[in-house]
Design a protein around this motif. Structure first.
Motif, mmCIF file in Angstrom:
data_model
loop_
_atom_site.group_PDB
_atom_site.id
_atom_site.type_symbol
_atom_site.label_atom_id
_atom_site.label_comp_id
_atom_site.label_asym_id
_atom_site.label_seq_id
_atom_site.Cartn_x
_atom_site.Cartn_y
_atom_site.Cartn_z
ATOM 1 N N ILE A 1 -2.671 -5.252 -4.493
ATOM 2 C CA ILE A 1 -4.013 -5.708 -4.140
ATOM 3 C C ILE A 1 -4.394 -5.027 -2.836
ATOM 4 C CG2 ILE A 1 -5.453 -7.694 -3.530
ATOM 5 C CD1 ILE A 1 -3.501 -9.412 -5.203
ATOM 6 N N THR A 2 -5.487 -4.285 -2.861
ATOM 7 C CA THR A 2 -5.956 -3.537 -1.696
ATOM 8 C C THR A 2 -7.173 -4.229 -1.110
ATOM 9 O OG1 THR A 2 -5.198 -1.471 -2.711
ATOM 10 C CG2 THR A 2 -6.739 -1.296 -0.869
ATOM 11 N N LEU A 3 -7.188 -4.386 0.207
ATOM 12 C CA LEU A 3 -8.315 -5.001 0.900
ATOM 13 C C LEU A 3 -8.791 -4.053 2.002
ATOM 14 C CD1 LEU A 3 -5.885 -7.398 0.510
ATOM 15 C CD2 LEU A 3 -7.899 -8.812 0.994
ATOM 16 N N VAL A 4 -10.104 -3.912 2.134
ATOM 17 C CA VAL A 4 -10.678 -3.078 3.189
ATOM 18 C C VAL A 4 -11.827 -3.823 3.853
ATOM 19 C CG1 VAL A 4 -10.077 -0.921 2.011
ATOM 20 C CG2 VAL A 4 -12.351 -1.911 1.684
ATOM 21 N N ILE B 1 -5.187 -13.942 -1.346
ATOM 22 C CA ILE B 1 -6.245 -12.984 -1.028
ATOM 23 C C ILE B 1 -7.152 -13.539 0.065
ATOM 24 C CG2 ILE B 1 -8.329 -11.869 -1.920
ATOM 25 C CD1 ILE B 1 -6.880 -11.625 -4.627
ATOM 26 N N ALA B 2 -7.551 -14.806 -0.056
ATOM 27 C CA ALA B 2 -8.411 -15.433 0.949
ATOM 28 C C ALA B 2 -7.732 -15.424 2.317
ATOM 29 C CB ALA B 2 -8.756 -16.856 0.528
ATOM 30 N N GLU B 3 -6.450 -15.700 2.333
ATOM 31 C CA GLU B 3 -5.700 -15.714 3.590
ATOM 32 C C GLU B 3 -5.711 -14.327 4.244
ATOM 33 O OE1 GLU B 3 -1.126 -16.737 5.124
ATOM 34 O OE2 GLU B 3 -1.618 -16.686 2.993
ATOM 35 N N VAL B 4 -5.506 -13.280 3.446
ATOM 36 C CA VAL B 4 -5.464 -11.929 3.989
ATOM 37 C C VAL B 4 -6.857 -11.471 4.424
ATOM 38 C CG1 VAL B 4 -4.869 -9.521 3.498
ATOM 39 C CG2 VAL B 4 -3.424 -11.361 2.632
ATOM 40 N N VAL B 5 -7.897 -11.883 3.711
ATOM 41 C CA VAL B 5 -9.268 -11.566 4.141
ATOM 42 C C VAL B 5 -9.515 -12.111 5.542
ATOM 43 C CG1 VAL B 5 -11.712 -12.063 3.755
ATOM 44 C CG2 VAL B 5 -10.264 -11.365 1.828
ATOM 45 N N ARG B 6 -9.127 -13.371 5.767
ATOM 46 C CA ARG B 6 -9.320 -13.965 7.095
ATOM 47 C C ARG B 6 -8.504 -13.217 8.150
ATOM 48 N NH1 ARG B 6 -9.656 -18.851 3.861
ATOM 49 N NH2 ARG B 6 -7.368 -19.042 3.858
ATOM 50 N N GLU B 7 -7.284 -12.825 7.810
ATOM 51 C CA GLU B 7 -6.450 -12.080 8.754
ATOM 52 C C GLU B 7 -7.056 -10.725 9.065
ATOM 53 O OE1 GLU B 7 -2.166 -13.950 7.189
ATOM 54 O OE2 GLU B 7 -2.685 -11.841 6.838
ATOM 55 N N LEU B 8 -7.576 -10.059 8.054
ATOM 56 C CA LEU B 8 -8.161 -8.732 8.227
ATOM 57 C C LEU B 8 -9.341 -8.779 9.194
ATOM 58 C CD1 LEU B 8 -7.657 -5.884 6.903
ATOM 59 C CD2 LEU B 8 -9.596 -6.420 5.413
ATOM 60 N N ILE B 9 -10.187 -9.772 9.031
ATOM 61 C CA ILE B 9 -11.347 -9.913 9.917
ATOM 62 C C ILE B 9 -10.911 -10.239 11.338
ATOM 63 C CG2 ILE B 9 -13.425 -11.272 10.367
ATOM 64 C CD1 ILE B 9 -13.643 -11.655 7.298
ATOM 65 N N ALA B 10 -9.965 -11.154 11.471
ATOM 66 C CA ALA B 10 -9.505 -11.567 12.798
ATOM 67 C C ALA B 10 -8.819 -10.421 13.534
ATOM 68 C CB ALA B 10 -8.559 -12.760 12.675
ATOM 69 N N GLU B 11 -7.972 -9.673 12.838
ATOM 70 C CA GLU B 11 -7.219 -8.604 13.477
ATOM 71 C C GLU B 11 -8.094 -7.415 13.862
ATOM 72 O OE1 GLU B 11 -4.253 -7.729 10.611
ATOM 73 O OE2 GLU B 11 -3.182 -9.644 10.876
ATOM 74 N N SER B 12 -9.229 -7.259 13.221
ATOM 75 C CA SER B 12 -10.121 -6.140 13.525
ATOM 76 C C SER B 12 -11.067 -6.443 14.675
ATOM 77 C CB SER B 12 -10.938 -5.772 12.284
ATOM 78 O OG SER B 12 -11.799 -6.850 11.920
ATOM 79 N N ALA B 13 -11.048 -7.702 15.166
ATOM 80 C CA ALA B 13 -11.907 -8.134 16.267
ATOM 81 C C ALA B 13 -13.401 -8.021 15.926
ATOM 82 C CB ALA B 13 -11.600 -7.347 17.537
ATOM 83 N N VAL B 14 -13.710 -8.107 14.642
ATOM 84 C CA VAL B 14 -15.101 -8.085 14.192
ATOM 85 C C VAL B 14 -15.653 -9.504 14.210
ATOM 86 C CG1 VAL B 14 -16.511 -7.810 12.110
ATOM 87 C CG2 VAL B 14 -14.965 -5.981 12.827
ATOM 88 N N ASP B 15 -16.905 -9.642 14.632
ATOM 89 C CA ASP B 15 -17.565 -10.939 14.614
ATOM 90 C C ASP B 15 -17.702 -11.397 13.163
ATOM 91 O OD1 ASP B 15 -19.169 -13.167 14.791
ATOM 92 O OD2 ASP B 15 -20.823 -12.168 15.834
#
Length: 405
Positions: free
Chosen positions: A94-97, A126-140
């Motif tokens: 599963i790839t997330l960007v 998937i939902a968990e990783v989406v939240r991590e991806l947003i948080a780790e990128s420092a995006v609002d």
């Protein structure tokens, strides 16, 4: 009887038209040029660009001389103005960007597709990783407009469900769109993976003309195609366009060869094991094992192993014959290759397929065909899923101006 104009929607449509024009001008564009390109009045352009500036979609990029009179202010897209997440559900990984407005990948992650086949736990992950991806990128997080999901077909686009995807056991009739939206509390869109790949190419070519006609050949666990005609992605009635598995490409021992089977990585791997090119313990193969063995097959072919070359050469032949039929049918002038299994085989296939298409006597189109690979590599479907969210929000759609009952 023609439908009337939905006047409250005109403002939103004009905003989409102008934002799209700015997006397609990577070097920037002035308000005067926007008025010329869109046909909107200077006052409308001024009002709309002011809103877009206030909301952070575009930025003032300075001025340029314009002859007599004051210099023109140049407007450019603000890539950080909004973001979208793309998810590609593949039988192996599963790839997330996280994508910005300029189609740049800000962050990405891959996680194994659970072998258990339990869709609810996979969606939760998937939902968990989406939240991590947003948080780790420092995006609002407030600037993330939604999530796009690219899944193997067939899908029910209206219901937002995957129906019976091949090699994804336990995923029959799963409402992934609504389940993921409930888990994340943000909008989610669902698209077939080959169509999402075509969306990625369309958004990547932001400066392209309105005559963009592209066939995307998606090489994954199977083969599929995404189609772009005059800058429009073709989805079909149910969103399941692009299935070429049954396309006949030849006859062997009285049996019709179909490109969706004859060129499948798993079929090529089986042929390589039967020919002694590959060694593996007897028993069924998982998708991860097929991926590793397919890579070994291509390496053997690149190294000149006669049996491996023959197997891959036959696949290249069948792909070329299939492409001739599709190019004749659709009259496209560009073929893009991509997908999770294409990267490892790109050198071998690109060295053979384009020439065999052009030299095929059955090719009838009177123009050259450009062959290229996707800039997004294995991430193309995930990028397309994210671009789908941005496209849904920002691309001008005339049908939105019509009154519906």
């Amino acid at each position: 009887m023609q439908a009337g104009a939905n006047l409250p929607a005109v403002g939103g449509y004009n905003q989409a038209v102008i934002l799209d024009a700015v997006r397609r001008s990577p070097d920037g564009v002035s308000r005067v040029e926007l008025a010329e390109r869109t046909g909107l009045s200077p006052q409308t352009v001024s009002n709309v660009t002011r809103r877009l500036l206030d909301e952070g979609f575009i930025v003032d990029a300075g001025t340029v001389p314009s002859g007599v009179g004051k210099p023109r202010t140049i407007l450019r897209l603000e890539p950080q103005g909004r973001f979208a997440v793309g998810v590609h559900l593949d039988p192996t990984v599963i790839t997330l960007v996280l994508l910005d407005l300029a189609s740049r990948v800000v962050a990405d992650r891959t996680i194994p597709t659970p072998a258990s086949g339990e869709a609810p736990s996979t969606i939760a992950r998937i939902a968990e990783v989406v939240r991590e991806l947003i948080a780790e990128s420092a995006v609002d997080a407030q600037r993330v407009m939604g999530v796009g999901v690219a899944a193997p077909g067939p899908i029910d686009l209206e219901a937002g469900t995957v129906l019976n995807p091949p090699l994804l056991h336990g995923w029959r009739d799963v409402a992934i769109r609504d389940d993921l939206a409930d888990a994340l509390d943000i909008p989610v869109l669902l698209e077939k993976d080959v169509t999402a790949a075509a969306v990625a190419e369309l958004w990547a070519g932001a400066g392209a003309s309105d005559d963009r006609n592209t066939l995307f050949l998606y090489y994954g666990t199977g083969l599929g195609t995404g189609v772009i005609l005059r800058n429009e992605v073709i989805r079909g009635v149910s969103g399941n366009a692009g299935d070429v598995a049954a396309l006949a490409v030849g006859v062997t021992d009285g049996h019709v060869r179909r490109v969706g089977i004859s060129a499948m990585p798993s079929v090529l791997v089986d042929a390589a094991m039967a020919a002694g090119v590959l060694q593996h313990e007897p028993g069924p193969l998982g998708t991860e094992e097929i991926r590793a063995l397919f890579s070994q097959l291509v390496q053997a072919a690149d190294g000149g192993d006669p049996a491996a070359v023959a197997i891959m050469d036959a696949a290249a032949d069948d792909i070329a014959v299939g492409l001739v039929q599709l190019v004749n049918l659709l009259d496209v002038d560009r073929v893009v290759f991509g997908g999770p299994f294409f990267g490892v085989a790109s050198g071998f296939l690109l060295d053979r397929v384009p020439g065999r298409v052009h030299d095929n006597p059955l090719l009838v189109v009177p123009h050259e065909i450009e062959f290229t690979t996707s800039d997004f590599g294995d991430d193309v479907a995930a990028v397309g899923a994210a671009a789908l969210v941005l496209d849904h929000a920002f691309s001008p759609r005339p049908e939105g101006l019509l009154i519906t009952h």
